[in-house]
Structure formats: C-alpha cells, structure tokens
Design a protein around this motif. Structure first.
Motif, PDB file in Angstrom:
ATOM      1  N   LEU A 213       0.828  -1.209   0.000  1.00 47.18           N
ATOM      2  CA  LEU A 213       0.000   0.000   0.000  1.00 47.18           C
ATOM      3  C   LEU A 213       0.861   1.258   0.000  1.00 47.18           C
ATOM      4  N   VAL A 214       1.843   1.306   0.874  1.00 44.59           N
ATOM      5  CA  VAL A 214       2.693   2.500   0.991  1.00 44.59           C
ATOM      6  C   VAL A 214       3.488   2.718  -0.298  1.00 44.59           C
ATOM      7  N   THR A 215       4.040   1.656  -0.839  1.00 47.58           N
ATOM      8  CA  THR A 215       4.833   1.771  -2.060  1.00 47.58           C
ATOM      9  C   THR A 215       3.969   2.210  -3.241  1.00 47.58           C
ATOM     10  N   ALA A 216       2.811   1.592  -3.379  1.00 48.29           N
ATOM     11  CA  ALA A 216       1.943   1.899  -4.515  1.00 48.29           C
ATOM     12  C   ALA A 216       1.332   3.295  -4.427  1.00 48.29           C
ATOM     13  N   SER A 217       1.086   3.771  -3.222  1.00 46.62           N
ATOM     14  CA  SER A 217       0.386   5.050  -3.081  1.00 46.62           C
ATOM     15  C   SER A 217       1.302   6.243  -2.834  1.00 46.62           C
ATOM     16  N   ALA A 218       2.583   6.019  -2.625  1.00 50.70           N
ATOM     17  CA  ALA A 218       3.500   7.105  -2.248  1.00 50.70           C
ATOM     18  C   ALA A 218       3.460   8.275  -3.216  1.00 50.70           C
ATOM     19  N   THR A 219       3.468   8.004  -4.506  1.00 53.52           N
ATOM     20  CA  THR A 219       3.462   9.122  -5.459  1.00 53.52           C
ATOM     21  C   THR A 219       2.120   9.829  -5.488  1.00 53.52           C
ATOM     22  N   GLU A 220       1.067   9.123  -5.131  1.00 53.86           N
ATOM     23  CA  GLU A 220      -0.268   9.717  -5.149  1.00 53.86           C
ATOM     24  C   GLU A 220      -0.543  10.581  -3.918  1.00 53.86           C
ATOM     25  N   ILE A 221      -0.005  10.170  -2.777  1.00 45.10           N
ATOM     26  CA  ILE A 221      -0.315  10.899  -1.540  1.00 45.10           C
ATOM     27  C   ILE A 221       0.744  11.937  -1.184  1.00 45.10           C
ATOM     28  N   GLY A 222       1.878  11.911  -1.867  1.00 47.81           N
ATOM     29  CA  GLY A 222       2.932  12.893  -1.639  1.00 47.81           C
ATOM     30  C   GLY A 222       3.817  12.542  -0.457  1.00 47.81           C
ATOM     31  N   SER A 223       5.014  13.100  -0.440  1.00 48.16           N
ATOM     32  CA  SER A 223       5.974  12.736   0.593  1.00 48.16           C
ATOM     33  C   SER A 223       5.589  13.217   1.985  1.00 48.16           C
ATOM     34  N   TYR A 224       4.795  14.263   2.080  1.00 45.99           N
ATOM     35  CA  TYR A 224       4.347  14.733   3.396  1.00 45.99           C
ATOM     36  C   TYR A 224       3.615  13.615   4.138  1.00 45.99           C
ATOM     37  N   HIS A 225       2.778  12.861   3.427  1.00 44.02           N
ATOM     38  CA  HIS A 225       2.031  11.766   4.032  1.00 44.02           C
ATOM     39  C   HIS A 225       2.794  10.447   3.958  1.00 44.02           C
ATOM     40  N   ALA A 226       3.538  10.232   2.877  1.00 46.08           N
ATOM     41  CA  ALA A 226       4.218   8.948   2.677  1.00 46.08           C
ATOM     42  C   ALA A 226       5.415   8.762   3.609  1.00 46.08           C
ATOM     43  N   ALA A 227       6.142   9.824   3.914  1.00 44.03           N
ATOM     44  CA  ALA A 227       7.359   9.698   4.725  1.00 44.03           C
ATOM     45  C   ALA A 227       7.093   9.071   6.095  1.00 44.03           C
ATOM     46  N   PRO A 228       6.105   9.544   6.863  1.00 44.56           N
ATOM     47  CA  PRO A 228       5.871   8.899   8.157  1.00 44.56           C
ATOM     48  C   PRO A 228       5.381   7.455   8.016  1.00 44.56           C
ATOM     49  N   LEU A 229       4.654   7.165   6.933  1.00 44.02           N
ATOM     50  CA  LEU A 229       4.206   5.788   6.714  1.00 44.02           C
ATOM     51  C   LEU A 229       5.403   4.890   6.413  1.00 44.02           C
ATOM     52  N   ARG A 230       6.345   5.406   5.626  1.00 45.73           N
ATOM     53  CA  ARG A 230       7.563   4.629   5.337  1.00 45.73           C
ATOM     54  C   ARG A 230       8.369   4.397   6.609  1.00 45.73           C
ATOM     55  N   ASP A 231       8.465   5.416   7.465  1.00 44.29           N
ATOM     56  CA  ASP A 231       9.201   5.271   8.729  1.00 44.29           C
ATOM     57  C   ASP A 231       8.547   4.209   9.614  1.00 44.29           C
ATOM     58  N   GLY A 232       7.226   4.278   9.721  1.00 43.06           N
ATOM     59  CA  GLY A 232       6.510   3.278  10.521  1.00 43.06           C
ATOM     60  C   GLY A 232       6.678   1.880   9.963  1.00 43.06           C
ATOM     61  N   LEU A 233       6.620   1.760   8.645  1.00 43.35           N
ATOM     62  CA  LEU A 233       6.810   0.469   7.990  1.00 43.35           C
ATOM     63  C   LEU A 233       8.197  -0.083   8.290  1.00 43.35           C
ATOM     64  N   LYS A 234       9.216   0.760   8.151  1.00 42.88           N
ATOM     65  CA  LYS A 234      10.583   0.296   8.420  1.00 42.88           C
ATOM     66  C   LYS A 234      10.734  -0.156   9.874  1.00 42.88           C
ATOM     67  N   SER A 235      10.138   0.574  10.795  1.00 44.98           N
ATOM     68  CA  SER A 235      10.199   0.193  12.210  1.00 44.98           C
ATOM     69  C   SER A 235       9.557  -1.179  12.434  1.00 44.98           C
ATOM     70  N   LEU A 236       8.441  -1.421  11.784  1.00 50.00           N
ATOM     71  CA  LEU A 236       7.773  -2.718  11.918  1.00 50.00           C
ATOM     72  C   LEU A 236       8.610  -3.828  11.284  1.00 50.00           C
ATOM     73  N   GLN A 237       9.216  -3.539  10.139  1.00 53.63           N
ATOM     74  CA  GLN A 237      10.067  -4.541   9.498  1.00 53.63           C
ATOM     75  C   GLN A 237      11.260  -4.893  10.379  1.00 53.63           C
ATOM     76  N   LEU A 238      11.856  -3.893  11.006  1.00 53.10           N
ATOM     77  CA  LEU A 238      12.985  -4.150  11.912  1.00 53.10           C
ATOM     78  C   LEU A 238      12.529  -4.913  13.161  1.00 53.10           C
ATOM     79  N   ALA A 239      11.363  -4.547  13.687  1.00 57.62           N
ATOM     80  CA  ALA A 239      10.826  -5.262  14.854  1.00 57.62           C
ATOM     81  C   ALA A 239      10.533  -6.718  14.507  1.00 57.62           C
ATOM     82  N   PHE A 240      10.070  -6.953  13.291  1.00 57.18           N
ATOM     83  CA  PHE A 240       9.821  -8.331  12.852  1.00 57.18           C
ATOM     84  C   PHE A 240      11.132  -9.109  12.828  1.00 57.18           C
ATOM     85  N   ARG A 241      12.180  -8.503  12.285  1.00 58.70           N
ATOM     86  CA  ARG A 241      13.490  -9.173  12.248  1.00 58.70           C
ATOM     87  C   ARG A 241      13.959  -9.528  13.658  1.00 58.70           C
ATOM     88  N   GLU A 242      13.787  -8.608  14.585  1.00 52.49           N
ATOM     89  CA  GLU A 242      14.208  -8.855  15.972  1.00 52.49           C
ATOM     90  C   GLU A 242      13.385  -9.962  16.624  1.00 52.49           C
TER      91      GLU A 242
END
Length: 122
Positions: free
Chosen positions: A71-100
C-alpha cells in the motif's frame, strides 16, 4: 431485507447516506487511515502492545506488514511525501521489529514487505 442487514434498532442502514459520506473523504485520508490500521494490527501481532506476548503471531504480522508495504509503495506518489514519509518510517520500524522478533531470520530482502521496499537494515 434480512434481519442481519438491519441495524441494532431493527432499522435498515441508510446506504445512500453512507455512500455520500465516504465520497466526501479525500483519498489521502482513506489511504493513511488504512495504513495506520495495518500498522497498529501488525504492532499488536509483533507483541509490541501492552501484554504483547499473549497477542504475538508472527505469521499474521508478516501478512500485515507485507500488505502495508504494498500500500505504501503503490500510493506514495499519489499521496505525496508529506504523508508517505511517516508511513515509510513506521513500515521500516515494523520490518525491523519483525526481524528482531523472528527466531529464524529471513535472508536480506526476503522479510515481510521487502519485496516492495528492498532489504531493511537497522
């Protein structure tokens, strides 16, 4: 109409009104709301909520993180970086937490959502 479609008071919902209401919500708001729900559910399934261990389910978390990444990857260009950046940060945090949280770590690039984001490193 069946009783199952009726509301708690026995009246049927006003679908025309509900359709008009959802039509008034901007797409960016719908996308970010869905993303936040996916993030919240993934966090709970990673055991990051209060009493987290009892809700931990890494298989469910993997599915949610993967869907969020798409969702974040597909919609990033549509919603703009103001909205996409925090979603990407949250996604990365979840991905790292999953690895841990994983007892058997995925190969780099094979973790949840990394098909869309590329390998995630701490």
């Amino acid at each position: 109409m069946s009783d199952a479609a009726a509301g708690p008071s026995g009246q049927t919902p006003d679908f025309d009104s509900m359709t008009r209401d959802i039509a008034d919500v901007p797409a960016v708001e719908v996308i970010t709301t869905v993303a936040v729900h996916l993030m919240s559910s993934a966090a709970v399934n990673l055991g990051l909520a209060e009493e987290g261990e009892q809700h931990r389910d890494l298989d469910e978390a993997r599915k949610l993180i993967h869907a969020l990444a798409g969702l974040v990857t597909a919609s990033a260009t549509e919603i703009g970086s103001y909205h996409a950046a925090p979603l990407r940060d949250g996604l990365k945090s979840l991905q790292l937490a999953f690895r841990e949280a994983s007892t058997v770590p995925d190969e780099p690039g094979q973790g949840p959502g990394e098909k869309y984001t590329g390998p995630v490193h701490g």
